[in-house]
Design a protein around this motif. Structure first.
Motif: not given
Length: 139
Positions: A118-139
């Motif tokens: 539905a969002m027209n994204v790949t597993v790899e793109e979501l993994a990059v997004l999740k990693n960036i978000i997690t990095k910010i949230l873990d500070k």
């Protein structure tokens, strides 16, 4: 020089819009399961470990008991979970999946794939997004 207070310069605005959009993308898939997005999050936690206390759920989902309690009552009314007070400590409420709640997991397994399509994204793109978000949230 760009004005740093222009909305187009803010990272918070696209993040806000994205949060709204992703929940909207989940909505049709979750309606089939009779779940709201917050209820789906509760189910995800319970599908990992089918008995949790309200406090454990709150910690994992970053929700306070005032938000979680009415949500859990509605889920109990739908027969997805049971809420049982501890016999050892009446302040502790254990949340357990019912058979209906366990069976719902099978129907939900396709949701991540449907969401990516539905969002027209790949597993790899979501993994990059999740990693960036997690990095910010873990500070």
């Amino acid at each position: 020089m760009t004005n740093q207070l222009n909305i187009s310069e803010q990272v918070c605005f696209p993040v806000y819009l994205f949060a709204k959009e992703i929940i909207n993308q989940y909505r049709p898939f979750l309606e089939e399961l009779e779940l709201t997005y917050p209820q789906y999050l509760v189910m995800l936690v319970l599908w990992e470990q089918e008995t949790q206390t309200v406090n454990q759920l709150g910690e994992k989902l970053k929700l306070d008991s005032g938000t979680l309690t009415p949500l859990l009552k509605r889920m109990e009314h739908k027969a997805f979970i049971t809420r049982i007070r501890s016999t050892v400590d009446q302040r502790i409420v254990n949340i357990t999946l019912t058979k209906k709640g366990k069976l719902l997991k099978e129907k939900a397994t396709c949701i991540p794939e449907k969401l990516m399509q539905a969002m027209n994204v790949t597993v790899e793109e979501l993994a990059v997004l999740k990693n960036i978000i997690t990095k910010i949230l873990d500070k």
